[in-house]
Write a protein that holds these residues in place. Structure first.
Motif, PDB file in Angstrom:
ATOM      1  N   GLU A 220       0.896  -1.368   0.056  1.00  0.00           N
ATOM      2  CA  GLU A 220       0.105  -0.104   0.035  1.00  0.00           C
ATOM      3  C   GLU A 220       0.793   1.404  -0.114  1.00  0.00           C
ATOM      4  OE1 GLU A 220      -2.750  -2.208   3.311  1.00  0.00           O
ATOM      5  OE2 GLU A 220      -0.699  -1.651   3.399  1.00  0.00           O
TER       6      GLU A 220
ATOM      7  N   CYS B 174      -2.954   0.137  -3.846  1.00  0.00           N
ATOM      8  CA  CYS B 174      -2.193  -1.148  -3.286  1.00  0.00           C
ATOM      9  C   CYS B 174      -2.005  -2.059  -4.549  1.00  0.00           C
ATOM     10  CB  CYS B 174      -3.518  -1.562  -2.587  1.00  0.00           C
ATOM     11  SG  CYS B 174      -3.246  -3.454  -2.294  1.00  0.00           S
TER      12      CYS B 174
ATOM     13  N   TRP C  73     -10.649  -2.379   0.702  1.00  0.00           N
ATOM     14  CA  TRP C  73     -10.069  -1.356   1.622  1.00  0.00           C
ATOM     15  C   TRP C  73     -10.687  -1.528   2.881  1.00  0.00           C
ATOM     16  CZ3 TRP C  73      -5.356   0.790   0.821  1.00  0.00           C
ATOM     17  CH2 TRP C  73      -4.893   1.134  -0.473  1.00  0.00           C
TER      18      TRP C  73
ATOM     19  N   ARG D   3     -12.056  -3.229  12.810  1.00  0.00           N
ATOM     20  CA  ARG D   3     -12.007  -3.165  11.649  1.00  0.00           C
ATOM     21  C   ARG D   3     -13.090  -3.058  10.615  1.00  0.00           C
ATOM     22  NH1 ARG D   3      -6.662  -5.856   8.984  1.00  0.00           N
ATOM     23  NH2 ARG D   3      -5.589  -4.931  11.005  1.00  0.00           N
TER      24      ARG D   3
ATOM     25  N   TYR E 109      -6.211  -0.339   5.217  1.00  0.00           N
ATOM     26  CA  TYR E 109      -5.651  -1.686   5.035  1.00  0.00           C
ATOM     27  C   TYR E 109      -6.099  -2.061   3.813  1.00  0.00           C
ATOM     28  CZ  TYR E 109      -3.994  -1.953   9.780  1.00  0.00           C
ATOM     29  OH  TYR E 109      -3.359  -1.639  11.061  1.00  0.00           O
TER      30      TYR E 109
ATOM     31  N   TRP F 198      -3.667  -9.640   3.163  1.00  0.00           N
ATOM     32  CA  TRP F 198      -3.519  -8.111   3.925  1.00  0.00           C
ATOM     33  C   TRP F 198      -2.341  -7.468   3.897  1.00  0.00           C
ATOM     34  CZ3 TRP F 198      -8.118  -6.183   5.984  1.00  0.00           C
ATOM     35  CH2 TRP F 198      -9.059  -6.971   6.325  1.00  0.00           C
TER      36      TRP F 198
ATOM     37  N   GLN G 262       0.182  -4.020   5.052  1.00  0.00           N
ATOM     38  CA  GLN G 262       0.462  -3.632   6.408  1.00  0.00           C
ATOM     39  C   GLN G 262      -0.325  -2.402   6.883  1.00  0.00           C
ATOM     40  OE1 GLN G 262       4.650  -3.208   5.871  1.00  0.00           O
ATOM     41  NE2 GLN G 262       5.192  -5.495   6.683  1.00  0.00           N
ATOM     42  N   GLY G 263      -0.892  -1.733   5.974  1.00  0.00           N
ATOM     43  CA  GLY G 263      -1.770  -0.645   6.460  1.00  0.00           C
ATOM     44  C   GLY G 263      -0.842   0.790   6.114  1.00  0.00           C
TER      45      GLY G 263
END
Length: 123
Positions: free
Chosen positions: A6, A22, A33, A42, A92, A113, A115-116
């Motif tokens: 990301e 991403c 997202w 989340r 994320y 996923w 890492q944000g």
């Protein structure tokens, strides 16, 4: 295994815009997202079906956020306009190779996923 990278987070003022990107390392069927604010669960924000292009949005972002994709680059974007302080969160990217139930905004539907990236909106 799919790796997700990301980019694009940052800090903006109320009403500002940001675009998140991403890039996936391999084939995916759906990408989404999600965001998570401190002390909160989340939540799904937007998702896209990579083969057909169908998109899905949480009500809180409809009309302000747009998810799109560039299949040639294996990249999904989240254009965020008219940002509000309540949009502040870690964002994320997620991906799955399996079909998911409409509206594909459940975290449990995704296997991969990123890492944000932090998004902060100040008033």
């Amino acid at each position: 295994q799919v790796q997700l990278a990301e980019s694009g987070g940052g800090s903006v003022q109320l009403g500002g815009d940001l675009r998140l990107s991403c890039t996936a390392s391999g084939y995916t069927l759906y990408m989404g997202w999600f965001r998570q604010a401190p002390g909160k669960e989340r939540e799904g924000v937007a998702a896209i079906y990579n083969l057909g292009g169908s998109t899905y949005y949480d009500d809180s972002v409809k009309g302000r956020f747009t998810i799109s994709r560039d299949n040639a680059k294996n990249t999904v974007y989240l254009q965020m306009n008219s940002l509000k302080p309540e949009d502040t969160a870690m964002y994320y990217c997620a991906a799955t190779r399996a079909p998911c139930l409409y509206p594909c905004l459940r975290a449990s539907a995704y296997q991969y996923w990123g890492q944000g990236t932090q998004v902060t909106v100040s008033s």
